[in-house]
Design a protein around this motif. Structure first.
Motif, PDB file in Angstrom:
ATOM      1  N   GLU A  61      79.674  78.173  96.610  1.00 54.90           N
ATOM      2  CA  GLU A  61      80.266  77.308  97.647  1.00 54.90           C
ATOM      3  C   GLU A  61      80.893  76.053  97.035  1.00 54.90           C
ATOM      4  N   THR A  62      80.361  75.578  95.906  1.00 58.26           N
ATOM      5  CA  THR A  62      80.951  74.423  95.222  1.00 58.26           C
ATOM      6  C   THR A  62      82.298  74.810  94.617  1.00 58.26           C
ATOM      7  N   ARG A  64      84.279  77.182  95.700  1.00 53.95           N
ATOM      8  CA  ARG A  64      85.220  77.324  96.819  1.00 53.95           C
ATOM      9  C   ARG A  64      85.695  75.954  97.309  1.00 53.95           C
ATOM     10  N   ARG A  65      84.778  75.005  97.375  1.00 50.90           N
ATOM     11  CA  ARG A  65      85.136  73.648  97.828  1.00 50.90           C
ATOM     12  C   ARG A  65      86.135  72.999  96.861  1.00 50.90           C
ATOM     13  N   ARG A  68      89.494  74.534  97.397  1.00 49.18           N
ATOM     14  CA  ARG A  68      90.121  74.006  98.612  1.00 49.18           C
ATOM     15  C   ARG A  68      90.693  72.608  98.359  1.00 49.18           C
ATOM     16  N   LEU A  69      89.930  71.774  97.651  1.00 50.61           N
ATOM     17  CA  LEU A  69      90.429  70.426  97.337  1.00 50.61           C
ATOM     18  C   LEU A  69      91.681  70.509  96.472  1.00 50.61           C
ATOM     19  N   GLU A  72      94.568  71.397  98.587  1.00 51.28           N
ATOM     20  CA  GLU A  72      95.025  70.239  99.364  1.00 51.28           C
ATOM     21  C   GLU A  72      95.953  69.374  98.519  1.00 51.28           C
TER      22      GLU A  72
END
Length: 151
Positions: A61-62, A64-65, A68-69, A72
């Motif tokens: 999950e880290t 993936r985060r 995503r960042l 962005e």
């Protein structure tokens, strides 16, 4: 009685390990040839990898985060994403140190280029030219070997 953790001692030993031995450790830990970056880069990445194997890496999950960042920041632009993943360029914040005619010059890698003497530059070659007054390949001037630019 608990056994002492050997990892901190192994990390501390990296500072006094010879460069050829660091490169051997890189090959063992990453199963690839070491990049042509400076010694501090090798030490920091090897230290991370040792800890990653000993204590575990980033959680899915880290990862993936972080992705995503990154998206962005680059808006999903594949060209910008390639720049984000460019392994030929030192990571942002890396300091390159070169002595020239008895003067130490420190260059910092920035997100969009380089900084030397509080001034932004687009290339290491421009900085090398400013330092020496002659044309240099900036990668060679700062001690990178076998640098190949992607096309």
């Amino acid at each position: 009685m608990n056994k002492p953790d050997p990892i901190p001692a192994r990390l501390a030993a990296l500072k006094t390990t010879s460069t050829p031995d660091l490169k051997k450790q890189w090959r063992d830990l990453f199963d690839s040839e070491p990049p042509p970056f400076n010694r501090r880069y090798l030490e920091s990445r090897i230290a991370y990898r040792i800890q990653e194997f000993a204590y575990g890496g980033l959680k899915p999950e880290t990862i993936r985060r972080l992705e995503r960042l990154g998206e962005e920041l680059d808006g999903g632009d594949k060209k910008k994403r390639g720049m984000r993943l460019d392994r030929d360029r030192p990571i942002t914040g890396t300091r390159l140190i070169r002595e020239w005619q008895g003067v130490e010059h420190i260059v910092t890698v920035t997100a969009d280029g380089y900084e030397w003497q509080a001034r932004p530059y687009q290339s290491l070659s421009a900085i090398a030219r400013a330092i020496t007054g002659t044309r240099w390949n900036g990668w060679v001037f700062f001690g990178f070997k076998n640098h190949r630019r992607r096309t």
